[in-house]
Design a protein around this motif. Structure first.
Motif, PDB file in Angstrom:
ATOM      1  N   ASN A 127     -16.066  12.530  -0.836  1.00  0.00           N
ATOM      2  CA  ASN A 127     -17.156  11.225  -0.686  1.00  0.00           C
ATOM      3  C   ASN A 127     -16.278  10.519   0.314  1.00  0.00           C
ATOM      4  N   GLN A 128     -17.125   9.921   1.399  1.00  0.00           N
ATOM      5  CA  GLN A 128     -16.389   9.219   2.512  1.00  0.00           C
ATOM      6  C   GLN A 128     -15.715   7.979   2.092  1.00  0.00           C
ATOM      7  N   VAL A 129     -16.425   7.239   1.130  1.00  0.00           N
ATOM      8  CA  VAL A 129     -15.611   5.866   0.748  1.00  0.00           C
ATOM      9  C   VAL A 129     -14.390   6.229  -0.187  1.00  0.00           C
ATOM     10  N   LEU A 130     -14.334   7.225  -0.663  1.00  0.00           N
ATOM     11  CA  LEU A 130     -13.148   7.591  -1.306  1.00  0.00           C
ATOM     12  C   LEU A 130     -12.082   8.160  -0.308  1.00  0.00           C
ATOM     13  N   ALA A 131     -12.574   8.929   0.661  1.00  0.00           N
ATOM     14  CA  ALA A 131     -11.756   9.383   1.739  1.00  0.00           C
ATOM     15  C   ALA A 131     -10.918   8.249   2.529  1.00  0.00           C
ATOM     16  N   ASN A 132     -11.760   7.121   2.732  1.00  0.00           N
ATOM     17  CA  ASN A 132     -11.166   5.974   3.554  1.00  0.00           C
ATOM     18  C   ASN A 132      -9.964   5.518   2.631  1.00  0.00           C
ATOM     19  N   LEU A 133     -10.200   5.528   1.117  1.00  0.00           N
ATOM     20  CA  LEU A 133      -9.153   4.810   0.459  1.00  0.00           C
ATOM     21  C   LEU A 133      -7.933   5.648   0.441  1.00  0.00           C
ATOM     22  N   VAL A 134      -8.188   7.180   0.386  1.00  0.00           N
ATOM     23  CA  VAL A 134      -7.144   7.779   0.464  1.00  0.00           C
ATOM     24  C   VAL A 134      -6.095   7.761   1.777  1.00  0.00           C
ATOM     25  N   HIS A 135      -7.194   7.712   2.925  1.00  0.00           N
ATOM     26  CA  HIS A 135      -6.321   7.340   3.924  1.00  0.00           C
ATOM     27  C   HIS A 135      -5.723   6.078   4.114  1.00  0.00           C
ATOM     28  N   LEU A 136      -6.348   4.996   3.597  1.00  0.00           N
ATOM     29  CA  LEU A 136      -5.678   3.628   3.674  1.00  0.00           C
ATOM     30  C   LEU A 136      -4.351   3.620   2.618  1.00  0.00           C
ATOM     31  N   LEU A 137      -4.099   4.596   1.746  1.00  0.00           N
ATOM     32  CA  LEU A 137      -2.948   4.675   0.812  1.00  0.00           C
ATOM     33  C   LEU A 137      -2.052   5.647   1.585  1.00  0.00           C
ATOM     34  N   THR A 138      -2.244   6.205   2.634  1.00  0.00           N
ATOM     35  CA  THR A 138      -1.464   7.307   3.199  1.00  0.00           C
ATOM     36  C   THR A 138      -0.221   6.612   3.983  1.00  0.00           C
ATOM     37  N   LEU A 139      -0.487   5.804   4.892  1.00  0.00           N
ATOM     38  CA  LEU A 139       0.143   4.970   5.528  1.00  0.00           C
ATOM     39  C   LEU A 139       0.850   5.841   6.889  1.00  0.00           C
ATOM     40  N   GLU A 140       1.184   5.263   8.051  1.00  0.00           N
ATOM     41  CA  GLU A 140       1.756   5.741   9.115  1.00  0.00           C
ATOM     42  C   GLU A 140       3.199   5.297   9.018  1.00  0.00           C
ATOM     43  N   ARG A 141       4.085   6.721   9.184  1.00  0.00           N
ATOM     44  CA  ARG A 141       5.446   6.535   9.112  1.00  0.00           C
ATOM     45  C   ARG A 141       6.161   6.267  10.455  1.00  0.00           C
ATOM     46  N   GLN A 142       6.743   5.025  10.584  1.00  0.00           N
ATOM     47  CA  GLN A 142       7.465   4.716  11.699  1.00  0.00           C
ATOM     48  C   GLN A 142       8.905   5.320  11.725  1.00  0.00           C
ATOM     49  N   SER A 143       9.519   5.378  10.826  1.00  0.00           N
ATOM     50  CA  SER A 143      10.906   5.817  10.838  1.00  0.00           C
ATOM     51  C   SER A 143      11.173   6.515   9.386  1.00  0.00           C
ATOM     52  N   GLU A 144      12.361   6.753   9.286  1.00  0.00           N
ATOM     53  CA  GLU A 144      12.750   7.474   7.683  1.00  0.00           C
ATOM     54  C   GLU A 144      12.363   6.350   6.804  1.00  0.00           C
ATOM     55  N   LEU A 145      12.737   5.009   6.861  1.00  0.00           N
ATOM     56  CA  LEU A 145      12.356   4.093   5.715  1.00  0.00           C
ATOM     57  C   LEU A 145      11.278   2.983   6.267  1.00  0.00           C
ATOM     58  N   GLU A 146      10.542   3.112   7.163  1.00  0.00           N
ATOM     59  CA  GLU A 146       9.759   2.197   7.774  1.00  0.00           C
ATOM     60  C   GLU A 146       8.422   2.714   7.817  1.00  0.00           C
ATOM     61  N   PHE A 147       7.247   2.098   7.119  1.00  0.00           N
ATOM     62  CA  PHE A 147       5.700   2.345   7.407  1.00  0.00           C
ATOM     63  C   PHE A 147       4.959   1.239   7.619  1.00  0.00           C
ATOM     64  N   ILE A 148       3.766   1.736   8.150  1.00  0.00           N
ATOM     65  CA  ILE A 148       2.718   0.912   8.262  1.00  0.00           C
ATOM     66  C   ILE A 148       1.270   1.056   7.615  1.00  0.00           C
ATOM     67  N   GLY A 149       0.897   0.119   6.997  1.00  0.00           N
ATOM     68  CA  GLY A 149      -0.432   0.318   6.394  1.00  0.00           C
ATOM     69  C   GLY A 149      -1.515  -0.636   6.702  1.00  0.00           C
ATOM     70  N   HIS A 150      -2.576  -0.366   6.942  1.00  0.00           N
ATOM     71  CA  HIS A 150      -3.744  -0.908   7.303  1.00  0.00           C
ATOM     72  C   HIS A 150      -4.389  -1.570   6.330  1.00  0.00           C
ATOM     73  N   SER A 151      -5.268  -2.654   6.141  1.00  0.00           N
ATOM     74  CA  SER A 151      -5.864  -3.429   5.213  1.00  0.00           C
ATOM     75  C   SER A 151      -7.461  -3.269   5.147  1.00  0.00           C
ATOM     76  N   GLN A 152      -8.031  -3.654   3.874  1.00  0.00           N
ATOM     77  CA  GLN A 152      -9.271  -3.432   3.917  1.00  0.00           C
ATOM     78  C   GLN A 152      -9.784  -4.927   3.434  1.00  0.00           C
ATOM     79  N   ASP A 153     -10.999  -5.246   3.892  1.00  0.00           N
ATOM     80  CA  ASP A 153     -11.554  -6.419   3.819  1.00  0.00           C
ATOM     81  C   ASP A 153     -12.677  -6.351   2.375  1.00  0.00           C
ATOM     82  N   LEU A 154     -12.146  -6.788   1.345  1.00  0.00           N
ATOM     83  CA  LEU A 154     -12.928  -6.727  -0.101  1.00  0.00           C
ATOM     84  C   LEU A 154     -13.793  -7.983  -0.146  1.00  0.00           C
ATOM     85  N   GLY A 155     -13.951  -8.725   0.699  1.00  0.00           N
ATOM     86  CA  GLY A 155     -14.569  -9.945   0.857  1.00  0.00           C
ATOM     87  C   GLY A 155     -13.909 -11.345  -0.061  1.00  0.00           C
TER      88      GLY A 155
END
Length: 289
Positions: free
Chosen positions: A2-30
């Motif tokens: 399901n695309q909505v669920l896939a979006n949440l899985v992607h949201l929680l995956t994070l972008e790894r910047q280095s061994e101990l640094e990560f970036i996560g994007h946010s979702q607008d729930l209103g």
């Protein structure tokens, strides 16, 4: 998936910047700020990527500032200790160099040991109840127009509440809630994803339990609710794409704060996780009962 669920899985995956640094994007729930469960889930996702061959058994979070859903969040992990059986990590979530959340998580190597648990409450199964989303859609005209589409949109997690009632005209009730929860589609066979998803889900509707005796809900314009801290203990393996029963109760509210506890069972009656949270609970223009 399901695309909505896939979006949440992607949201929680994070972008790894280095061994101990990560970036996560946010979702607008209103809401005016980032959903607290998102920050907890992303912080757990970050620390899980820094520990191998051990699984988290507990995490403790403090919410320091609200986050801005329009901007990404940085997660900086500190390796506190790797011992013979346990590892401890600390992670700081921040935006614009300001701390949003501080989490400490402990990991353990698998081992056998004594076992006992509380019994699962005897409540009807999820088949006996409508999804909470159906209730929101049935009362869509009572939702403020600015958030109506967001609150009636498809969701990645399905919630079926045993003590369901109109969230816009609540009645006083005991401070307890039984809620069946499940991802709307099959998730990958990756325990880390299931744990991060559950961490995200445990913040939903949890603190609201402290409002039940007072006949108000978080949808009321005079109510201000915000998480102050959040803790999760993982007891046994589980899958979030199978029904889990989330049992919450609130033994106390005082000093403008509410305290809630939770237990999460699978359908076989196993206690798979426990939670606790304290939060700001203010109702303007009336006295709480």
């Amino acid at each position: 998936m399901n695309q909505v669920l896939a979006n949440l899985v992607h949201l929680l995956t994070l972008e790894r910047q280095s061994e101990l640094e990560f970036i996560g994007h946010s979702q607008d729930l209103g809401f005016p700020q980032v959903f607290g469960g998102q920050v907890v889930g992303q912080a757990l996702s970050a620390v899980q990527q820094t520990v191998t061959d051990r699984t988290p058994h507990s995490l403790h979070c403090y919410f320091v500032r609200p986050g801005d859903a329009k901007h990404p969040i940085r997660y900086s992990v500190e390796n506190v200790r790797d011992g013979g059986s346990f590892s401890v990590r600390r992670v700081i979530a921040s935006q614009f160099d300001q701390t949003l959340l501080v989490m400490t998580a402990s990991f353990q190597s698998f081992e056998e040991g004594l076992e006992h648990q509380d019994a699962m409450p005897n409540v009807p199964g999820p088949e006996s109840f409508e999804a909470e989303l159906a209730l929101y859609r049935a009362h869509a005209e009572e939702i403020p127009e600015r958030v109506r589409d967001l609150l009636t949109a498809e969701r990645p997690i399905e919630y079926r509440i045993v003590e369901n009632q109109n969230p816009f005209r609540p009645r006083p009730s005991i401070p307890k809630r039984h809620m069946w929860i499940r991802a709307v589609d099959t998730l990958p066979d990756n325990e880390a994803i299931h744990r991060s998803m559950l961490a995200y889900t445990t913040d939903y509707g949890f603190l609201e339990t402290a409002l039940h005796p007072h006949g108000v809900s978080i949808g009321h314009p005079s109510v201000r609710v915000a998480s102050l801290d959040h803790a999760i203990w993982f007891h046994r393996p589980f899958r979030l794409d199978e029904w889990l029963l989330y049992v919450a109760d609130s033994p106390s509210a005082s000093g403008g704060r509410g305290f809630v506890r939770g237990q999460i069972f699978n359908r076989q009656g196993q206690l798979v996780a426990s939670t606790s949270q304290e939060g700001l609970v203010r109702v303007q223009g009336r006295e709480t009962k």
